[in-house]
Design a protein around this motif. Structure first.
Motif, short mmCIF file in Angstrom:
data_model
loop_
_atom_site.label_atom_id
_atom_site.label_comp_id
_atom_site.label_asym_id
_atom_site.label_seq_id
_atom_site.Cartn_x
_atom_site.Cartn_y
_atom_site.Cartn_z
N VAL A 133 0.85 -1.20 0.00
CA VAL A 133 0.00 0.00 0.00
C VAL A 133 0.88 1.25 0.00
O VAL A 133 2.08 1.18 0.30
CB VAL A 133 -0.93 0.04 1.24
N ALA A 134 0.25 2.37 -0.33
CA ALA A 134 0.96 3.66 -0.32
C ALA A 134 0.70 4.36 1.01
O ALA A 134 -0.35 4.17 1.63
CB ALA A 134 0.47 4.52 -1.48
N VAL A 164 -6.10 9.16 2.49
CA VAL A 164 -7.00 8.47 1.56
C VAL A 164 -7.34 9.37 0.37
O VAL A 164 -7.44 8.91 -0.77
CB VAL A 164 -8.27 8.00 2.31
N SER A 165 -7.44 10.68 0.62
CA SER A 165 -7.81 11.57 -0.49
C SER A 165 -6.67 11.71 -1.50
O SER A 165 -6.89 12.18 -2.61
CB SER A 165 -8.26 12.93 0.03
N THR A 166 -5.46 11.28 -1.14
CA THR A 166 -4.37 11.27 -2.14
C THR A 166 -4.14 9.85 -2.67
O THR A 166 -3.10 9.58 -3.28
CB THR A 166 -3.05 11.80 -1.54
N GLY A 167 -5.05 8.95 -2.39
CA GLY A 167 -4.93 7.58 -2.90
C GLY A 167 -4.06 6.70 -2.02
O GLY A 167 -3.76 5.57 -2.39
N PHE A 169 -3.07 4.71 1.77
CA PHE A 169 -3.80 3.97 2.80
C PHE A 169 -3.62 4.61 4.16
O PHE A 169 -4.51 4.57 5.01
CB PHE A 169 -3.30 2.52 2.83
N GLU A 170 -2.44 5.17 4.42
CA GLU A 170 -2.15 5.61 5.78
C GLU A 170 -1.31 6.89 5.77
O GLU A 170 -0.55 7.15 4.83
CB GLU A 170 -1.38 4.50 6.53
N ALA A 171 -1.47 7.68 6.84
CA ALA A 171 -0.60 8.83 7.12
C ALA A 171 0.40 8.39 8.19
O ALA A 171 -0.01 8.01 9.29
CB ALA A 171 -1.42 10.01 7.58
N ARG A 254 5.10 2.45 -1.12
CA ARG A 254 5.34 3.80 -1.63
C ARG A 254 5.15 4.79 -0.50
O ARG A 254 4.15 4.72 0.22
CB ARG A 254 4.35 4.13 -2.78
N LEU A 255 6.12 5.68 -0.35
CA LEU A 255 6.03 6.70 0.70
C LEU A 255 6.15 8.06 0.04
O LEU A 255 7.17 8.34 -0.63
CB LEU A 255 7.15 6.50 1.74
#
Ligand SMILES: Cc1ncc(COP(=O)(O)O)c(C=O)c1O
Length: 289
Positions: A133-134, A164-167, A169-171, A254-255
């Motif tokens: 996930v990103a 989530v609004s940038t596609g 999964f997590e901050a 992806r980070l």
């Protein structure tokens, strides 16, 4: 979609009909704590650790535990059975209760509200195992007692929505250039073949999945250390994993739009994920508490 039967103050009832007072302090002040725990094959996973953490959260906000561990275990078993058994996750919330009025300083005689319900639990989709996930990074804007699993989650909610609004999964959260945790996950950083996770403190929630990762890593010979992680170390990690109850361990590939390591779930992730699955399998016919 949640499962149909919930538990509210000693009664099992249809979730759709459950009601609490608008004067409940959870509604007025987010004056409440909670737990989320998975159930595999009808057996609550790490129940003792979740209940210990619930009691830590309750003690930290001066609510006497309304039930013992054994009584909570019965509530969980009742929910699992009434919702058809199998795999699911349980949400448990205890609020300070309702008074006839609204006072910041609460009266001492309130009866806590106890609420629990169940939701279906799905296996990690193949797509995530394949691609991970990103995540994005963000400044940690939360309060100073993140070790308390409080329902006061406004900062977490805003940070998750930003991800989530940038596609993503997590901050993944940073405080003065150091990693804290994710908005709803523990962050593990793999460096030089070692698993690094910031030490438990008031800055992060003591994750139950983290403790599983620590035990499994020790068992399969992966070095694991509780150690401060800088932003630079996070950005140069070979692998990054998110640990949380409803999913176990998830690889971040992806980070902030850049690949983590090879950009695919790494070899260490494959090992811990396999260990996790076989651990769940081994526990299946053992007592939950
Ligand atoms: C802020 C935060 N950190 C970490 C976690 C992971 O904790 P656990 O592994 O016990 O689910 C969660 C879980 O919801 C969380 O909300």
């Amino acid at each position: 979609m949640p499962l149909p039967v919930c538990y509210l103050n000693g009664e099992y009832q249809p979730l759709q009909q459950a009601r609490v007072s608008p004067l409940d302090r959870a509604f007025l002040f987010a004056d409440a704590v909670y737990e989320v725990l998975p159930v595999y094959a009808g057996r609550p996973f790490r129940l003792r650790q979740h209940l210990d953490r619930l009691h830590h959260s309750l003690a930290a906000i001066a609510i006497r535990p309304p039930l013992t561990h054994e009584q909570w275990a019965q509530v969980c078993a009742g929910l699992v059975q009434r919702n058809g058994g199998g795999d699911m996750y349980l949400y448990i919330q205890v609020t300070r209760g309702a008074e006839f009025g609204r006072n910041h300083a609460w009266p001492d005689n309130l009866a806590p509200t106890m609420f629990a319900y169940a939701s279906p639990l799905a296996l990690l989709p193949g797509e995530i195992l394949e691609n991970g996930v990103a995540a994005i990074t963000a400044q940690d804007t939360r309060w100073a007692r993140r070790d308390i699993k409080s329902t006061s989650l406004l900062a977490n909610v805003l940070l998750k929505k930003q991800a989530v609004s940038t596609g993503a999964f997590e901050a993944i959260l940073l405080q003065q250039g150091m990693l804290t945790e994710g908005s709803s996950t523990t962050v593990h950083v793999i460096q030089g073949g070692e698993i690094h996770t910031p030490p438990n403190s008031h800055d992060i929630l003591p994750g139950t999945t983290r403790s599983v990762v620590e035990e499994l890593a020790a068992a399969i010979g992966m070095p694991v250390r509780s150690v401060a992680v800088s932003e630079a170390q996070l950005r140069s990690a070979q692998e990054i994993w998110l640990g949380f109850s409803t999913r176990g361990v998830l690889p971040v590939t992806r980070l902030d739009g850049k690949p983590v390591g090879s950009g695919k779930p790494g070899p260490q992730f494959q090992r811990i994920h396999a260990a996790f699955l076989s651990y769940i399998d081994d526990l299946k016919s053992t007592p939950a508490l």
